[in-house]
Motif scaffolding. Structure first.
Motif, mmCIF file in Angstrom:
data_model
loop_
_atom_site.group_PDB
_atom_site.id
_atom_site.type_symbol
_atom_site.label_atom_id
_atom_site.label_comp_id
_atom_site.label_asym_id
_atom_site.label_seq_id
_atom_site.Cartn_x
_atom_site.Cartn_y
_atom_site.Cartn_z
ATOM 1 N N ALA A 51 0.833 -1.207 0.000
ATOM 2 C CA ALA A 51 0.000 0.000 0.000
ATOM 3 C C ALA A 51 0.865 1.253 0.000
ATOM 4 O O ALA A 51 0.527 2.252 -0.635
ATOM 5 N N PHE A 52 1.990 1.190 0.704
ATOM 6 C CA PHE A 52 2.867 2.367 0.771
ATOM 7 C C PHE A 52 3.901 2.403 -0.338
ATOM 8 O O PHE A 52 4.248 3.462 -0.825
ATOM 9 N N SER A 53 4.415 1.263 -0.742
ATOM 10 C CA SER A 53 5.428 1.279 -1.797
ATOM 11 C C SER A 53 4.793 1.476 -3.171
ATOM 12 O O SER A 53 5.435 1.991 -4.081
ATOM 13 N N LEU A 54 3.547 1.078 -3.331
ATOM 14 C CA LEU A 54 2.864 1.251 -4.612
ATOM 15 C C LEU A 54 1.898 2.428 -4.594
ATOM 16 O O LEU A 54 1.202 2.665 -5.578
ATOM 17 N N ASN A 93 -2.684 7.069 2.366
ATOM 18 C CA ASN A 93 -1.722 6.649 3.385
ATOM 19 C C ASN A 93 -2.159 7.008 4.796
ATOM 20 O O ASN A 93 -2.020 6.194 5.715
ATOM 21 N N GLU A 94 -2.656 8.221 4.973
ATOM 22 C CA GLU A 94 -3.040 8.659 6.310
ATOM 23 C C GLU A 94 -4.129 7.764 6.889
ATOM 24 O O GLU A 94 -4.071 7.377 8.055
ATOM 25 N N ILE A 95 -5.106 7.427 6.068
ATOM 26 C CA ILE A 95 -6.203 6.570 6.518
ATOM 27 C C ILE A 95 -5.675 5.169 6.832
ATOM 28 O O ILE A 95 -6.070 4.551 7.830
ATOM 29 N N THR A 96 -4.771 4.681 6.011
ATOM 30 C CA THR A 96 -4.205 3.349 6.222
ATOM 31 C C THR A 96 -3.438 3.282 7.532
ATOM 32 O O THR A 96 -3.591 2.333 8.310
ATOM 33 N N ILE A 97 -2.599 4.286 7.806
ATOM 34 C CA ILE A 97 -1.824 4.283 9.049
ATOM 35 C C ILE A 97 -2.747 4.377 10.267
ATOM 36 O O ILE A 97 -2.579 3.641 11.239
ATOM 37 N N ILE A 157 4.723 -0.702 7.068
ATOM 38 C CA ILE A 157 4.349 0.631 6.591
ATOM 39 C C ILE A 157 5.592 1.474 6.316
ATOM 40 O O ILE A 157 5.744 2.071 5.251
ATOM 41 N N LEU A 158 6.494 1.512 7.278
ATOM 42 C CA LEU A 158 7.706 2.319 7.119
ATOM 43 C C LEU A 158 8.556 1.821 5.956
ATOM 44 O O LEU A 158 9.014 2.618 5.133
ATOM 45 N N MET A 159 8.749 0.525 5.848
ATOM 46 C CA MET A 159 9.564 -0.023 4.751
ATOM 47 C C MET A 159 8.933 0.250 3.391
ATOM 48 O O MET A 159 9.626 0.545 2.425
ATOM 49 N N GLY A 160 7.612 0.199 3.321
ATOM 50 C CA GLY A 160 6.929 0.520 2.071
ATOM 51 C C GLY A 160 7.147 1.965 1.661
ATOM 52 O O GLY A 160 7.446 2.261 0.503
ATOM 53 N N LEU A 161 7.023 2.875 2.614
ATOM 54 C CA LEU A 161 7.233 4.295 2.330
ATOM 55 C C LEU A 161 8.678 4.571 1.936
ATOM 56 O O LEU A 161 8.945 5.290 0.967
ATOM 57 N N LEU A 162 9.632 3.987 2.662
ATOM 58 C CA LEU A 162 11.042 4.188 2.331
ATOM 59 C C LEU A 162 11.380 3.602 0.963
ATOM 60 O O LEU A 162 12.175 4.178 0.209
ATOM 61 N N LEU A 218 4.355 9.564 14.117
ATOM 62 C CA LEU A 218 3.351 10.531 14.554
ATOM 63 C C LEU A 218 1.942 10.033 14.231
ATOM 64 O O LEU A 218 1.067 9.995 15.106
ATOM 65 N N LEU A 219 1.722 9.639 12.986
ATOM 66 C CA LEU A 219 0.386 9.186 12.605
ATOM 67 C C LEU A 219 0.012 7.877 13.289
ATOM 68 O O LEU A 219 -1.146 7.684 13.683
#
Length: 164
Positions: free
Chosen positions: A21-24, A33-37, A58-63, A146-147
């Motif tokens: 969800a975050f990497s794609l 993203n905000e809703i997912t977190i 989540i973090l690894m997907g975003l990075l 934070l989120l």
């Protein structure tokens, strides 16, 4: 409701759902993203899913997404710059990045859509990977923490107020 949708995805894909969800995200995943977190934090807090594994995915997907976009800007920079050099939005974004530097990177990570395309612009501008990584990854960790924390402690109240 969003929680049911995320639980359905989790049932089918496991924790990799959060990573993808975050990497794609920049490629059209339809859940913000905000809703997912926030939803992931609520589910974690209630014991439905593992907090640490969820946050890590989540973090690894975003990075991963930000790194891939940075590398795309770095490696395809000259051809992309020729394509965008007359675009007024590109010029404006490049000007902001030149003037504000690290502050623009920090603020940009908090803005939906911008958080994914800012690394492309950073790569295009020739910023060294080390500088990009230190600033972008630090802000990504802060933003996700934070989120996730907000979702953990205030998520149920937020979901009852928000219109989804």
């Amino acid at each position: 409701m969003v929680i049911h949708t995320i639980l359905e995805f989790l049932h089918h894909y496991g924790y990799l759902f959060f990573f993808f969800a975050f990497s794609l995200g920049p490629f059209g995943v339809p859940i913000p993203n905000e809703i997912t977190i926030l939803t992931a934090a609520i589910l974690s807090h209630s014991g439905v899913i593992n907090s640490w594994l969820t946050y890590f995915c989540i973090l690894m997907g975003l990075l991963t997404a930000t790194t891939l976009f940075y590398l795309a800007g770095k490696f395809f920079g000259p051809s992309l710059k020729r394509k965008f050099h007359t675009n007024k939005h590109y010029k404006k974004a490049e000007n902001i990045l030149d003037r504000k530097g690290n502050n623009a990177i920090c603020v940009g990570m908090f803005i939906p859509v911008v958080r994914y395309f800012l690394p492309l612009l950073i790569g295009l501008s020739g910023v060294k990977y080390r500088k990009f990584a230190v600033v972008s990854y630090s802000v990504a960790i802060f933003w996700t923490m934070l989120l996730f924390t907000i979702g953990t402690f205030f998520g149920e109240r937020l979901l009852s107020v928000l219109p989804f």
